[in-house]
Design an enzyme around this catalytic site. Structure first.
Site, mmCIF file in Angstrom:
data_model
loop_
_atom_site.group_PDB
_atom_site.id
_atom_site.type_symbol
_atom_site.label_atom_id
_atom_site.label_comp_id
_atom_site.label_asym_id
_atom_site.label_seq_id
_atom_site.Cartn_x
_atom_site.Cartn_y
_atom_site.Cartn_z
ATOM 1 N N GLY A 231 0.813 -1.206 0.000
ATOM 2 C CA GLY A 231 0.000 0.000 0.000
ATOM 3 C C GLY A 231 0.842 1.248 0.000
ATOM 4 N N PRO A 232 0.214 2.398 -0.232
ATOM 5 C CG PRO A 232 -1.273 3.913 -1.163
ATOM 6 C CD PRO A 232 -1.218 2.571 -0.514
ATOM 7 C CE LYS A 237 3.302 -0.194 3.375
ATOM 8 N NZ LYS A 237 2.805 1.196 3.276
ATOM 9 C CB THR A 238 5.106 -0.166 10.076
ATOM 10 O OG1 THR A 238 5.812 -0.122 8.833
ATOM 11 C CG2 THR A 238 6.073 -0.543 11.183
ATOM 12 C CD GLU A 455 -4.616 30.801 -7.951
ATOM 13 O OE1 GLU A 455 -5.440 29.855 -8.000
ATOM 14 O OE2 GLU A 455 -3.403 30.627 -8.072
ATOM 15 C CG HIS A 458 -7.083 27.808 -11.790
ATOM 16 N ND1 HIS A 458 -6.842 26.935 -12.819
ATOM 17 C CD2 HIS A 458 -5.869 28.362 -11.473
ATOM 18 C CE1 HIS A 458 -5.552 26.943 -13.117
ATOM 19 N NE2 HIS A 458 -4.946 27.808 -12.309
ATOM 20 C CG ASP A 529 -2.041 25.655 -13.305
ATOM 21 O OD1 ASP A 529 -2.261 25.029 -12.258
ATOM 22 O OD2 ASP A 529 -2.143 26.886 -13.400
#
Length: 682
Positions: A231-232, A237-238, A455, A458, A529
């Site tokens: 997994g990421p 996990k640990t 901005e 966007h 971008d």
């Protein structure tokens, strides 16, 4: 207790101690045997004047030994009160025996010799060697060399942990695993692991195998030999492995993949053998290898760049121990990695790792559970809504959420608050994503106006397109390296359609399109971008098969077998470049067209942004009205968001191409992509 004493080895340092004590005792005995020390020189001079000295021996020109004649002995008997220390010595030994007196310090040798000659005393000079100093002068260099050698060897052989007697050079091939056994635990249980329900169920079942094996073996089942946690980074996990060590009542061996690697050839394979030998002796047991990709990389790739095959030898030994000719019953291997794509196929096959447990980014409900764990130690305001916090953090891993909670507490403490409030969490999200505000950064009015329209471009495109992410917040206050930023709330998608990607590309190009429309010129502020848009376009054309001209082909190699040559011809590369350019330019013209049709609203939005420096969703609703597609974006908010989402394929292959919001870059063209690139499988 007696058995432990018998097992305790005899240390060679005791021999060194006995030799040292013996040398010191010999020197003291040799220097002091048969002599009586006197401290007062005047005693000697008094005897000289009364002719009471038989003979004087000057030793090394700093000491004097002398004996008394009959006159001297008579003098001590009659007038001994003046020489009390000598009189007492004579009485103890007796006048019939010859006594040697020693004056420890004669002072200046020339003056002392003149006094002797003046009194016509018999004297002679003698050199007496100091045997201790002679022996030390010969031995000390060798002792120093041996001490340095032992120190260096210990330092070289103690770099990986405390297991296997690593303090000795001869134990350098021993395992460095940290062993949890006989009541020793990590103090982490499955209750401390929030979310990850599927992964927890499989891990809990492995622990159950070890606790109650008869339940399964009576039916003929075999205990799985290994499980690989994939997994990421930051997904836990640990932490799951720590919970296994805390829950399982069997010996647990924990180490990292890099612990097998050493500067000496053959050490890695030796440590693997020793690790499994210890685990078999204590079976049933569990071995956990964190970051196994350090030794488990696929063999046969780019060997020309690595003449030392020590890692391959270590991997070969690991493969043999996990499922080789010998038996390996009662030992379960857990491993964790975020690079499963680079692991050797022989390592991943059934019989070695029977299960691959994917630990994914937490969804909305799992984020709630994780927040509940990390909010426990904090003093919270009563108005804190965990559901609200979970909605504001799509794409956050468990580690990100832990960092967010800690950052919120630090923010509240910085403001001298008694409890952590909602606004502290929102400020913490802003700081983690965009960095610290830099309100004192020098920006000209023209630059600030350009940033505001960039901005606003966007924000306008994202608000008017159906599949673009809905806006949360826009700011032109510099943060980190960025001069302005926009935050969006991405949908938690499992797959992404062509229309969704195109709308996101168009939205990302809205900033540059607004500059072109309003000022008639463009700037370097759209660097991040353009980087994102280019990656998305190439992914559409060459990876996902979303281009009509190339058709349903994908040139993506999930195994990364050949990274130096392209899997297509030069003609195909030319077609890919043409289609990518055509796709991007079409979406740029589309963005220009949308902004031209809504120029008046764009200018109102930009002026409001210039006046307030920050605008929210409510400002866009006031100017543009409600979005027609609100039903598709139920997660409404008035705060910042992580603002990132990956394009994903239906084939469970992770591609590192992200669809994110845009940051206006500084004129130097610095890349200011501060968003988290979360990955989701389809």
């Amino acid at each position: 207790m007696s058995e432990e004493r018998k097992k305790r080895p005899f240390s060679i340092y005791w021999i060194y101690a006995f030799l040292g004590i013996g040398l010191i005792a010999f020197q003291l005995y040799y220097n002091s045997s048969g002599t009586i020390l006197i401290e007062n020189k005047q005693s000697l001079f008094t005897l000289l004047e009364n002719k009471g000295i038989k003979e004087i021996t000057i030793i090394n020109k700093n000491k004097a030994e002398f004996t008394l004649n009959d006159s001297g002995k008579v003098y001590l008997e009659n007038k001994g009160g003046e020489l009390k220390e000598m009189e007492e010595a004579i009485k103890k030994i007796g006048t019939d025996k010859e006594v040697i007196f020693e004056l420890e310090d004669i002072g200046d040798y020339g003056n002392f010799e003149n006094i002797l000659e003046k009194n016509k005393a018999k004297y002679k000079n003698r050199e007496r060697p100091n045997y201790l100093s002679i022996i030390l002068s010969y031995l000390l260099p060798f002792v120093i060399i041996v001490a340095i050698w032992i120190f260096v060897m210990r330092r070289m052989s103690s770099g990986g942990g405390s297991g296997g007697g690593a303090g000795q050079i001869f134990n350098i091939g021993k395992s460095r695993a940290q062993v949890y056994d006989k009541g020793k635990s990590t103090n982490v249980t499955f209750e401390d692991v929030a979310g990850l329900q599927g992964a927890k169920e499989e891990i809990e079942e492995i622990v159950e195998f070890l606790k109650n094996p008869k339940k399964y073996t009576e039916l003929g089942a075999k205990i799985p030999k290994g499980a690989l946690l994939v997994g990421p980074p930051g997904t836990g996990k640990t932490l799951l492995a720590k919970a296994v060590a805390g829950e399982a009542k069997v010996p647990f061996f924990s180490l990292s993949g890099s612990d097998f690697v050493e500067m000496f050839v053959g050490v890695g394979a030796s440590r693997v053998r020793d690790l499994f030998k210890q685990a078999k002796e204590k079976a049933p047991s569990i071995i956990f290898i964190d970051e196994i990709d350090a030794i488990g990389r696929a063999r046969g790739k780019n060997n020309g760049f690595n003449s030392n095959d020590e890692r391959e030898n270590t991997l070969n030994q690991l493969l043999t121990e996990m499922d080789g000719f010998g038996t390996n019953s009662g030992v379960i291997i857990l491993a964790a990695t975020n690079r499963a794509d680079v692991l050797d196929n022989a390592l991943l096959r059934a019989g070695r790792f029977d299960r691959q447990i994917y630990v994914d980014m937490p969804d909305l409900n799992e984020r709630k559970e994780i927040f509940q764990v990390h909010l426990k130690p904090l003093k919270l305001d009563k108005a804190i809504d965990i559901d609200f916090l979970a909605r504001q953090t799509p794409g956050f891993s468990g580690a990100d959420i832990a960092n967010l909670c800690n950052e919120a507490a630090l923010t509240a403490a910085r403001k001298n608050k008694k409890a952590v409030e909602k606004q502290d969490f929102l400020d913490a999200v802003d700081r983690i994503i965009g960095g610290l505000e830099k309100k004192n950064k020098i920006i000209t009015k023209e630059e600030k106006r350009t940033i505001a329209f960039h901005e606003s471009g966007h924000a306008t495109i994202s608000w008017l397109l159906e599949f673009a992410y809905p806006l949360v917040k826009v700011t032109i206050v510099p943060r980190g390296q960025s001069l302005g930023a926009a935050w969006y709330l991405p949908e938690e998608r499992s797959i992404t359609t062509t229309d969704q990607i195109l709308d996101q590309i168009c939205s990302a190009l809205g900033g540059r399109a607004a500059e072109q429309l309003i000022f008639g010129k463009i700037s370097t502020g759209a660097l991040s971008d353009l980087e994102k848009v280019t990656k998305q376009a190439y992914a559409m054309v060459s990876i996902y098969g979303l281009n009509d001209r190339l058709g349903n082909v994908s040139f993506y190699d999930s195994q990364g077998r050949d990274i130096f040559t392209k899997p297509y011809s030069d003609d195909t590369a030319k077609v890919i470049d043409e289609e990518v350019s055509k796709l991007i330019e079409f979406q740029y013209k589309r963005a220009l067209n949308i902004l031209s049709n809504n120029r008046d609203k764009l200018e109102i939005l930009a002026e409001r942004l210039l006046a307030n420096e920050v605008i929210f969703k409510e400002d866009l609703e006031d100017i543009f009205g409600k979005r027609q597609w609100e039903a598709l974006t139920p997660n409404e908010t008035t705060s910042n968001d992580k603002g990132s989402q990956n394009i994903t394929d239906v084939s469970n292959e992770q591609i590192d191409v992200t669809v994110t919001d845009s940051d206006f870059n500084s004129p130097q063209g610095e890349d200011t992509n501060n968003e988290d690139e979360s990955k989701k499988d389809g």
